[in-house]
Write an enzyme that holds these catalytic residues in place. Structure first.
Site, PDB file in Angstrom:
ATOM      1  CB  ILE A 137      -0.954   0.001   1.210  1.00 58.04           C
ATOM      2  CG1 ILE A 137      -2.054  -1.049   0.994  1.00 58.04           C
ATOM      3  CG2 ILE A 137      -1.579   1.373   1.436  1.00 58.04           C
ATOM      4  CD1 ILE A 137      -3.031  -1.168   2.132  1.00 58.04           C
ATOM      5  CD  GLN A 139       8.180   4.279  -1.906  1.00 56.74           C
ATOM      6  OE1 GLN A 139       8.123   3.248  -2.585  1.00 56.74           O
ATOM      7  NE2 GLN A 139       8.916   5.315  -2.264  1.00 56.74           N
ATOM      8  CE  LYS A 155       1.990   2.935   6.052  1.00 56.80           C
ATOM      9  NZ  LYS A 155       1.367   2.155   7.160  1.00 56.80           N
ATOM     10  CG  ASP A 290       0.779  -6.550  11.119  1.00 55.30           C
ATOM     11  OD1 ASP A 290       1.033  -7.771  11.039  1.00 55.30           O
ATOM     12  OD2 ASP A 290       1.070  -5.748  10.220  1.00 55.30           O
TER      13      ASP A 290
END
Length: 510
Positions: A137, A139, A155, A290
């Site tokens: 999605i 970098q 980001k 996550d």
């Protein structure tokens, strides 16, 4: 629009699956009729030249999805978290997916920042680096805020990724409909529900304002926890496509050797990671979902730095109590109580036998809990538990699946740091404290006070009604609703008083 215009995408997907060997795996997974398998594979041969090759080192489906691009990689990652839908075997294969793509040019990144924030990059940032991390999605780049000198992580979303994802999701729905029609047995996998779940996940992850909000909330809920650090969000530089956060220096948990050479206590870090996760899940009901090594660092003070807040989990207070009682019951090997909790929560249909269920739970817990402490796996316990509950007709609960999946990842990270870690020793104080605070006398007192506060917000005329009742005064008959409310209030007060007395006695004598 989910129609003929997706035909080319469908051909490209099918051809790539044929070329990589993923088509055979997929047809077997959805339990297609043998004639359909033969026909689909035969018809796919002429189109296989249009398919992409992918990385031959990956398993077939992971190879195909990686070759097809960002949306497909993300789709596979989402499926890997849902073994209840796609099965444990396929979910395990999808874990090989690598969320890493070639970076897009820094010039494009800076142009996106300038257009999105209406600023000049050189006016606000210095030392703007090339890409230091890439994903499906977005970098990440490192930069420095010009007027404060603070290092930040920038980001930035991939160009056109939102439109590309929407088009691919349309194609996914078309594939889901075809699978349902070609294989009635696949309906148990709920292919459209799988795509809908993926769509909701992507819609959350693709808007960086939501990630910024999650990071901010997580920082607030963990502010009193020791040994953890959450980088702050730079709201003035963040938007739908851009997220700027404080840069946090530290050693990645991927680099075990460097952590060891730096003098960090790996056993203590492993224990702390487990306890922090359980605290966030049970105490707050809001946890980082996550927690792989790439999203965790250790700073020079030994604090654990949490990164990337695109995937967060939530569980309500009731579910937290149920989950805590289940873990606590297993820790104490009280399988009958674990069974009762499942029935009380309505997780298992009431027509099932609680004693039979307790016996099945013992078959899950006893082999694991009799192992050497260093080999006890809470992840394995939860995996076996879900298998048993499925056999007894328990419906899938998405929030518990995410919690279980995160627990598996956290345990894996902890064991990579300290292979002999005792999962029960690490977990028990957190679960016991939660039980005391939320299921013991203190919890009864707290719930009683909360209920009284809620009742204090009832209509102002309620005290007058009660006063008239005590005086036996006859006034115009109130509506039936008022009678019911008054009766409920009286009974509640009696019940609350009784519970309060019990709680006080319980706290004094025990």
């Amino acid at each position: 629009m989910r129609g003929p215009h997706n035909l080319f995408r469908l051909i490209r997907i099918a051809a790539t699956f044929q070329r990589t060997g993923a088509l055979k795996v997929t047809l077997n997974t959805v339990q297609s009729h043998p004639n359909i398998k033969i026909a689909v594979r035969f018809l796919g041969i002429p189109f296989s030249i249009l398919g992409l090759r992918g990385d031959p080192r990956l398993p077939p489906i992971a190879r195909a999805l990686t070759a097809l691009g960002p949306a497909y990689i993300k789709f596979g990652q989402v499926l890997s978290t849902r073994p209840d839908i796609v099965g444990k075997k396929l979910a395990s294969e999808l874990k090989f997916l690598l969320d890493s793509l070639p970076p897009f040019p820094t010039e494009v990144v800076q142009k996106t920042i300038e257009e999105e924030l209406n600023i000049k990059v050189d006016d606000k940032f210095t030392d703007f680096s090339g890409a230091i991390a890439t994903a499906s999605i977005a970098q990440v780049h490192k930069a420095r805020l010009k007027y404060t000198g603070q290092d930040v992580a920038v980001k930035v979303r991939r160009p056109n990724i939102e439109n590309d994802f929407k088009k691919d999701i349309d194609a996914f729905y078309l594939v889901a409909d075809l699978i349902r029609r070609l294989s009635p047995a696949s309906r148990r996998l709920r292919p459209r529900a799988v795509v809908a779940h993926f769509e909701s996940v992507v819609n959350r992850e693709i808007d960086f304002r939501l990630e910024a909000s999650a990071a901010d909330e997580f920082a607030a809920t963990t502010s009193k926890d020791s040994g953890i650090y959450i980088p702050s969000v730079k709201w003035e530089y963040s938007s739908k496509q851009i997220l700027v956060m404080e840069w946090a220096d530290g050693i990645s948990l991927n680099d075990i050797e460097k952590l060891r050479k730096s003098g960090h206590d790996l056993k203590e870090i492993a224990n702390r990671l487990i306890q922090l996760f359980l605290n966030h899940a049970l105490r707050d009901g809001f946890f980082h979902a996550d927690l792989h090594q790439g999203n965790l660092k250790v700073d020079s003070n030994g604090d654990l730095i949490f990164l990337d807040f695109g995937i967060m989990g939530r569980i309500n207070s009731y579910t937290r109590k149920v989950y805590a009682e289940i873990i606590y019951g297993f820790i104490n090997q009280d399988y009958h109580r674990v069974a009762e909790v499942h029935f009380e929560a309505g997780y298992v249909p009431p027509d099932k036998n609680v004693d039979d269920f307790a016996q099945a739970l013992r078959a899950v817990g006893a082999p694991i809990l009799d192992m050497d402490a260093s080999h006890i796996s809470m992840a394995n316990l939860l995996n076996h538990l879900f298998e048993v509950t499925e056999r007894f007709g328990m419906e899938t609960r998405t929030e518990l699946i995410l919690l279980q999946r995160t627990m598996v990842v956290v345990e894996g990270v902890a064991r990579s740091l300290y292979p002999k870690i005792n999962m029960w020793t690490a977990s028990k104080p957190i679960v016991e404290n939660y039980i005391r605070e939320h299921l013991g006398p203190k919890a009864i007192l707290k719930d009683t006070v909360t209920a009284i506060k809620l009742l204090s917000k009832l209509p102002p005329q309620l005290p007058e009604i009660l006063n008239n009742l005590t005086k036996n005064e006859v006034i115009d008959p109130p509506p039936q609703e008022t009678k019911n409310l008054t009766r409920s209030f009286v009974f509640f007060c009696l019940g609350a008083g009784f519970m309060l007395i019990l709680a006080i006695l319980y706290g004094v004598f025990l």
